[in-house]
Scaffold this motif. Sequence first.
Motif: not given
Length: 118
Positions: A14, A20, A57, A104, A107, A109
């Motif tokens: 992250a 996050t 990520c 997403t 960050s 992901n």
Amino acid sequence: MSEQVKLDYVEFAAGDLEKTKRFFTAVFDWSFQDYGDDYTAFENQGLNGGFYRAELCSTAENGGALLVFYSADIEATYKKVEANQGVIIREIFDFPGGCRFHFTEPSGNEFAVWSASR
């Protein structure tokens, strides 16, 4: 299920731990335990895990594992993701047995949310 060896923990990079953490707290009601400035952990979410500070990520397109949340109200979850700096990268689509969307978090992901119905 094997009691000897089973999935227990997952970790994600992250770039912005604070954003996050705020995202997952607001959208999924998670709480975090910080371990220094570069690591934060979550638990009791079906799978325990954490985020470590790194400018990387995980996305399915790049071969990363896709973790999928279940929601009884996918439309409400979709709105919460959008309202909290999540980015919808695949709109809600139907599949045999339900529907889902991909997003997403701040960050970068990628995760998905599925539901048995809309």
